[in-house]
Scaffold this motif. Structure first.
Motif, short mmCIF file in Angstrom:
data_model
loop_
_atom_site.label_atom_id
_atom_site.label_comp_id
_atom_site.label_asym_id
_atom_site.label_seq_id
_atom_site.Cartn_x
_atom_site.Cartn_y
_atom_site.Cartn_z
N ASP A 48 -0.90 2.25 -6.49
CA ASP A 48 -0.08 0.73 -5.98
C ASP A 48 1.39 0.77 -6.51
OD1 ASP A 48 -1.87 -0.98 -4.41
OD2 ASP A 48 -3.10 -0.93 -5.89
N ASN A 49 1.80 1.92 -6.14
CA ASN A 49 3.21 2.67 -6.96
C ASN A 49 4.19 3.41 -5.95
OD1 ASN A 49 3.94 1.40 -9.66
ND2 ASN A 49 2.53 2.14 -9.86
N GLU A 50 5.02 4.21 -6.07
CA GLU A 50 5.62 5.03 -5.01
C GLU A 50 5.90 6.03 -5.81
OE1 GLU A 50 9.28 2.77 -4.10
OE2 GLU A 50 8.51 1.14 -3.44
N LEU A 51 4.44 6.54 -6.46
CA LEU A 51 4.71 8.44 -6.93
C LEU A 51 4.21 9.09 -6.04
CD1 LEU A 51 2.52 7.12 -10.41
CD2 LEU A 51 4.86 7.56 -10.29
N PHE A 85 7.20 2.27 -9.65
CA PHE A 85 7.33 3.74 -10.56
C PHE A 85 7.64 4.85 -8.92
CE2 PHE A 85 5.37 0.97 -13.83
CZ PHE A 85 6.77 1.02 -14.71
N SER A 86 8.25 5.70 -9.84
CA SER A 86 8.72 6.95 -8.88
C SER A 86 8.74 8.32 -9.51
CB SER A 86 10.10 7.09 -7.84
OG SER A 86 10.75 6.35 -8.49
N ASN A 114 0.42 5.20 -3.98
CA ASN A 114 1.21 5.96 -4.08
C ASN A 114 1.13 6.89 -2.69
OD1 ASN A 114 2.10 5.34 -6.58
ND2 ASN A 114 0.03 5.29 -7.01
N ILE A 115 2.06 6.57 -1.62
CA ILE A 115 2.45 7.80 -0.31
C ILE A 115 2.75 8.80 -0.96
CG2 ILE A 115 4.82 6.80 0.51
CD1 ILE A 115 2.43 5.53 2.43
N GLY A 116 3.61 9.01 -1.94
CA GLY A 116 3.21 10.31 -2.17
C GLY A 116 3.16 11.65 -3.04
N LEU A 172 -3.19 12.89 0.69
CA LEU A 172 -4.27 12.97 -0.32
C LEU A 172 -5.03 14.24 -0.29
CD1 LEU A 172 -3.69 13.70 -3.71
CD2 LEU A 172 -5.19 11.90 -3.51
N SER A 173 -5.57 14.89 0.42
CA SER A 173 -7.07 15.48 0.91
C SER A 173 -7.76 15.55 0.01
CB SER A 173 -7.17 16.38 1.53
OG SER A 173 -5.74 17.79 0.60
#
Length: 411
Positions: A356-359, A335-336, A381-383, A409-410
């Protein structure tokens, strides 16, 4: 009343009382004018040991219920003398060995309940003589071999429970002959091969459980004929192919479990027709494509698990319509796009897994509205950017929030 406590304290060893000369003095039997009535109820009496062969003397019995005791040993062949029996209940005991072939003499039997014992061997072909049988319970035993073809000729059967045994071989296409069936339970056996398309003939079926076997091939499109179906359990098999669009015809469906198979392709938009659905589990397959917006029509949905597939595209904002949702797992997909702010509408939500998606984008502050939330996961979710909204930290119910594993993510 007093009779019950008397039974429990004095008659744990019923081999003694079967030798009492007058049947009228036996506990559990009721006499009028010296004649024994037609029912013997001894459920939950702590009775132990084998059933004595003298049981065969009670030839006027129509109902014999020995459920929930501690009987052991074989079912005595003398049970075949009780030719007036309509109901035989032996469930929740420790009976061993095969079903005696003499069971076939009980031609009046409408209910045979042997669930939850330690019975084994193939089932006797004489079961096919019980043409009045409406309910056959053999679940939770150690039966093996194929489904006996004789069972498939019991035209009156409404309830067939073979779950939790060691039955093997294919599900025979003749299963379609049992047109009165409302319940078919084959869960947790060793059945293999396809689901026969003839299953679509069972138009009275309300509950179909084929889970935890090694069934393969597609879901037959004929499944759409089962318009009375409330429960469809196919999980934990090796089924493949698409989810047929005909599944949308099952408008009474409460629970659809297709998890742990090899299904591929999209979720059909017809899923939105299942207005009664409360549980939908499609996890651990190779399903792909977007979540159809029609998912928002499932107003009664409490549990939605799409995890561990290959779904992609955005999380549709329509998911915010699922006002009854308590459990939402979209983890381990592709999912993005952003997390829709409408997720904040899910006032009943207790478990939210988006990890564990691409959100991408910020985590919406509306998640802070989820007063029931206990578990929240968005790691990997790297983004995803920004900080976890302060509102989430104010949720009193939160037990397990794990949002801090996004690289950007800080905390």
């Amino acid at each position: 009343g007093n009779g019950d406590s008397l039974n429990k304290s004095k008659y744990h060893d019923w081999s003694r009382w079967l030798t009492i000369s007058s049947h009228c003095d036996w506990p559990g039997l009721y006499c009028e004018d010296g004649r024994v009535t037609t029912s013997l109820y001894l459920e939950s009496n702590g009775l132990v040991g084998p059933i004595p062969s003298e049981i065969g003397h009670l030839q006027q019995l129509e109902i014999l219920s020995l459920d929930r005791n501690k009987f052991s040993g074989p079912i005595p062949s003398e049970i075949g003398n009780l030719q007036q029996l309509t109901n035989l209940g032996l469930r929740y005991n420790k009976f061993l060995g095969p079903i005696p072939s003499e069971i076939g003499h009980l031609q009046q039997l409408t209910s045979l309940d042997l669930d939850i014992n330690e019975l084994s061997g193939p089932t006797p072909s004489e079961i096919g003589h019980l043409q009045q049988l409406k309910s056959l319970g053999l679940s939770n035993n150690k039966f093996s071999g194929p489904i006996p073809s004789e069972i498939l000729h019991l035209q009156q059967l409404e309830n067939l429970s073979l779950s939790f045994n060691r039955f093997s071989g294919p599900i025979p296409s003749e299963i379609g002959h049992l047109q009165q069936l409302t319940y078919l339970g084959l869960r947790h056996n060793k059945f293999s091969g396809p689901i026969p398309s003839e299953i679509g003939h069972l138009q009275q079926l309300q509950d179909l459980d084929l889970s935890i076997n090694t069934l393969s091939g597609p879901i037959p499109s004929e499944i759409g004929h089962l318009q009375q179906l409330h429960y469809l359990f196919l999980e934990h098999n090796e089924l493949s192919g698409p989810i047929p669009s005909e599944i949308g015809h099952l408008q009474q469906l409460d629970d659809l479990e297709l998890n742990r198979n090899k299904f591929s392709g999209p979720i059909p938009s017809e899923i939105g027709h299942l207005q009664q659905l409360q549980d939908l589990d499609l996890s651990i397959n190779t399903l792909s494509g977007p979540i159809p917006s029609e998912i928002g029509n499932l107003q009664h949905l409490g549990h939605l698990d799409l995890s561990s597939n290959k779904f992609s595209g955005p999380i549709p904002s329509d998911i915010g319509n699922l006002q009854q949702l308590e459990y939402l797992d979209l983890s381990s997909n592709k999912f993005s796009g952003p997390i829709p702010s409408e997720i904040g509408n899910l006032q009943q939500l207790e478990y939210l897994y988006l990890n564990d998606n691409e959100l991408s984008g910020p985590i919406p502050s509306e998640i802070g509205h989820l007063q029931q939330l206990m578990t929240l996961e968005f790691q990997n979710n790297i983004g995803l950017t920004g900080t976890v909204p302060v509102e989430v930290g104010q949720l009193e119910s939160i037990e397990h929030a794990n949002p801090f594993y996004n690289t950007s993510l800080s905390p």
